[in-house]
Design a protein around this motif. Structure first.
Motif, PDB file in Angstrom:
ATOM      1  N   ASN A  59       0.814  -1.215   0.000  1.00 30.27           N
ATOM      2  CA  ASN A  59       0.000   0.000   0.000  1.00 30.27           C
ATOM      3  C   ASN A  59       0.848   1.266   0.000  1.00 30.27           C
ATOM      4  O   ASN A  59       0.308   2.370   0.000  1.00 30.27           O
ATOM      5  N   GLY A  60       2.169   1.112   0.045  1.00 31.62           N
ATOM      6  CA  GLY A  60       3.069   2.267   0.005  1.00 31.62           C
ATOM      7  C   GLY A  60       3.320   2.917   1.350  1.00 31.62           C
ATOM      8  O   GLY A  60       3.922   3.985   1.415  1.00 31.62           O
ATOM      9  N   ASN A  61       2.874   2.306   2.422  1.00 30.84           N
ATOM     10  CA  ASN A  61       3.067   2.849   3.755  1.00 30.84           C
ATOM     11  C   ASN A  61       4.381   2.294   4.324  1.00 30.84           C
ATOM     12  O   ASN A  61       4.395   1.333   5.094  1.00 30.84           O
ATOM     13  N   THR A  62       5.484   2.906   3.934  1.00 30.25           N
ATOM     14  CA  THR A  62       6.813   2.407   4.261  1.00 30.25           C
ATOM     15  C   THR A  62       7.074   2.370   5.762  1.00 30.25           C
ATOM     16  O   THR A  62       7.622   1.385   6.277  1.00 30.25           O
ATOM     17  N   ASP A  63       6.693   3.407   6.478  1.00 34.23           N
ATOM     18  CA  ASP A  63       6.958   3.446   7.926  1.00 34.23           C
ATOM     19  C   ASP A  63       6.256   2.314   8.663  1.00 34.23           C
ATOM     20  O   ASP A  63       6.858   1.648   9.515  1.00 34.23           O
ATOM     21  N   ALA A  64       5.005   2.083   8.354  1.00 31.13           N
ATOM     22  CA  ALA A  64       4.256   1.007   9.012  1.00 31.13           C
ATOM     23  C   ALA A  64       4.814  -0.355   8.615  1.00 31.13           C
ATOM     24  O   ALA A  64       4.893  -1.270   9.446  1.00 31.13           O
ATOM     25  N   ALA A  65       5.226  -0.502   7.346  1.00 32.90           N
ATOM     26  CA  ALA A  65       5.806  -1.763   6.886  1.00 32.90           C
ATOM     27  C   ALA A  65       7.124  -2.049   7.599  1.00 32.90           C
ATOM     28  O   ALA A  65       7.378  -3.180   8.026  1.00 32.90           O
ATOM     29  N   LYS A  66       7.950  -1.022   7.756  1.00 34.33           N
ATOM     30  CA  LYS A  66       9.229  -1.216   8.438  1.00 34.33           C
ATOM     31  C   LYS A  66       9.033  -1.513   9.917  1.00 34.33           C
ATOM     32  O   LYS A  66       9.756  -2.327  10.496  1.00 34.33           O
ATOM     33  N   GLN A  67       8.044  -0.885  10.546  1.00 32.67           N
ATOM     34  CA  GLN A  67       7.754  -1.183  11.952  1.00 32.67           C
ATOM     35  C   GLN A  67       7.306  -2.632  12.104  1.00 32.67           C
ATOM     36  O   GLN A  67       7.747  -3.337  13.008  1.00 32.67           O
ATOM     37  N   ALA A  68       6.439  -3.080  11.203  1.00 35.23           N
ATOM     38  CA  ALA A  68       5.953  -4.463  11.258  1.00 35.23           C
ATOM     39  C   ALA A  68       7.080  -5.461  11.022  1.00 35.23           C
ATOM     40  O   ALA A  68       7.156  -6.498  11.687  1.00 35.23           O
ATOM     41  N   VAL A  69       7.981  -5.150  10.106  1.00 32.11           N
ATOM     42  CA  VAL A  69       9.076  -6.062   9.801  1.00 32.11           C
ATOM     43  C   VAL A  69      10.090  -6.083  10.957  1.00 32.11           C
ATOM     44  O   VAL A  69      10.667  -7.136  11.264  1.00 32.11           O
ATOM     45  N   ASN A  70      10.284  -4.965  11.625  1.00 29.16           N
ATOM     46  CA  ASN A  70      11.159  -4.939  12.806  1.00 29.16           C
ATOM     47  C   ASN A  70      10.561  -5.771  13.944  1.00 29.16           C
ATOM     48  O   ASN A  70      11.286  -6.489  14.643  1.00 29.16           O
ATOM     49  N   ASP A  71       9.244  -5.680  14.116  1.00 34.81           N
ATOM     50  CA  ASP A  71       8.569  -6.507  15.119  1.00 34.81           C
ATOM     51  C   ASP A  71       8.705  -7.986  14.753  1.00 34.81           C
ATOM     52  O   ASP A  71       8.956  -8.831  15.621  1.00 34.81           O
ATOM     53  N   ALA A  72       8.540  -8.295  13.469  1.00 35.44           N
ATOM     54  CA  ALA A  72       8.664  -9.681  13.012  1.00 35.44           C
ATOM     55  C   ALA A  72      10.054 -10.226  13.285  1.00 35.44           C
ATOM     56  O   ALA A  72      10.208 -11.377  13.707  1.00 35.44           O
ATOM     57  N   LEU A  73      11.064  -9.405  13.076  1.00 38.66           N
ATOM     58  CA  LEU A  73      12.441  -9.827  13.311  1.00 38.66           C
ATOM     59  C   LEU A  73      12.642 -10.237  14.767  1.00 38.66           C
ATOM     60  O   LEU A  73      13.221 -11.290  15.061  1.00 38.66           O
ATOM     61  N   LEU A  74      12.135  -9.442  15.675  1.00 38.61           N
ATOM     62  CA  LEU A  74      12.255  -9.775  17.097  1.00 38.61           C
ATOM     63  C   LEU A  74      11.513 -11.064  17.436  1.00 38.61           C
ATOM     64  O   LEU A  74      12.027 -11.914  18.165  1.00 38.61           O
ATOM     65  N   PHE A  75      10.314 -11.234  16.903  1.00 35.07           N
ATOM     66  CA  PHE A  75       9.549 -12.448  17.181  1.00 35.07           C
ATOM     67  C   PHE A  75      10.230 -13.683  16.606  1.00 35.07           C
ATOM     68  O   PHE A  75      10.255 -14.733  17.245  1.00 35.07           O
ATOM     69  N   LEU A  76      10.777 -13.566  15.401  1.00 34.52           N
ATOM     70  CA  LEU A  76      11.439 -14.718  14.784  1.00 34.52           C
ATOM     71  C   LEU A  76      12.666 -15.131  15.586  1.00 34.52           C
ATOM     72  O   LEU A  76      12.918 -16.326  15.783  1.00 34.52           O
ATOM     73  N   ILE A  77      13.422 -14.163  16.050  1.00 28.75           N
ATOM     74  CA  ILE A  77      14.599 -14.477  16.862  1.00 28.75           C
ATOM     75  C   ILE A  77      14.173 -15.104  18.185  1.00 28.75           C
ATOM     76  O   ILE A  77      14.781 -16.070  18.653  1.00 28.75           O
ATOM     77  N   GLN A  78      13.107 -14.593  18.776  1.00 28.80           N
ATOM     78  CA  GLN A  78      12.622 -15.139  20.049  1.00 28.80           C
ATOM     79  C   GLN A  78      12.013 -16.531  19.897  1.00 28.80           C
ATOM     80  O   GLN A  78      11.890 -17.258  20.875  1.00 28.80           O
ATOM     81  N   SER A  79      11.644 -16.915  18.687  1.00 28.81           N
ATOM     82  CA  SER A  79      11.001 -18.216  18.486  1.00 28.81           C
ATOM     83  C   SER A  79      11.966 -19.378  18.658  1.00 28.81           C
ATOM     84  O   SER A  79      11.537 -20.520  18.808  1.00 28.81           O
ATOM     85  N   VAL A  80      13.252 -19.090  18.660  1.00 24.66           N
ATOM     86  CA  VAL A  80      14.237 -20.154  18.818  1.00 24.66           C
ATOM     87  C   VAL A  80      14.487 -20.367  20.299  1.00 24.66           C
ATOM     88  O   VAL A  80      15.077 -19.533  20.968  1.00 24.66           O
ATOM     89  N   SER A  81      14.010 -21.494  20.805  1.00 31.10           N
ATOM     90  CA  SER A  81      14.253 -21.777  22.217  1.00 31.10           C
ATOM     91  C   SER A  81      15.563 -22.534  22.391  1.00 31.10           C
ATOM     92  O   SER A  81      16.310 -22.290  23.315  1.00 31.10           O
ATOM     93  N   ILE A  82      15.840 -23.458  21.488  1.00 31.40           N
ATOM     94  CA  ILE A  82      17.104 -24.184  21.468  1.00 31.40           C
ATOM     95  C   ILE A  82      17.523 -24.250  20.000  1.00 31.40           C
ATOM     96  O   ILE A  82      16.768 -24.761  19.174  1.00 31.40           O
TER      97      ILE A  82
END
Length: 129
Positions: free
Chosen positions: A95-118
């Motif tokens: 939709n061209g909303n770069t700021d919201a897309a980057k915020q969502a992708v930064n949140d995703a990055l944190l969640f993906l890293i946290q998903s690794v327990s071992i």
């Protein structure tokens, strides 16, 4: 910001080095979660919404494929939240909303890293010979 970048790159290297020594890996390089993290990180560094959406879409495919990886213990609650954030990043980026897309992708990055327990579950190899 450089500290966060260095920490993320270090985590990616640790994950992939474990994968390289695992005899149960069917991939020559990275596993799906590592690929998802790499593409998500690349999306977070992108400057326009369309590129964020494109990279987030690739990351989402790899993150979804992580569900079937059986040699790594994954916290599926964090993984699902990461995928949800990647879906949002794709939508906002298209939709061209770069700021919201980057915020969502930064949140995703944190969640993906946290998903690794071992990082890797090592299995005993039966030596019948």
């Amino acid at each position: 910001m450089k500290t966060v970048t260095l920490a993320i790159c270090s985590l990616i290297l640790v994950f992939t080095s474990f994968n390289a020594f695992s005899s149960y890996s069917t991939f020559a390089g990275f596993d799906h979660l590592s690929e998802a993290i790499l593409h998500t990180y690349s999306a977070s560094r992108s400057s326009d919404g369309k590129t964020v959406a494109k990279l987030a879409e690739v990351a989402r495919v790899h993150a979804s494929a992580t569900r079937s990886d059986n040699y790594r213990r994954i916290d599926h609650i964090f993984l699902n939240e990461g995928i949800r954030c990647l879906n949002l990043a794709v939508k906002e980026g298209k939709n061209g909303n770069t700021d919201a897309a980057k915020q969502a992708v930064n949140d995703a990055l944190l969640f993906l890293i946290q998903s690794v327990s071992i990082p890797v579950v090592f299995r005993r190899i039966n030596d019948d010979g």
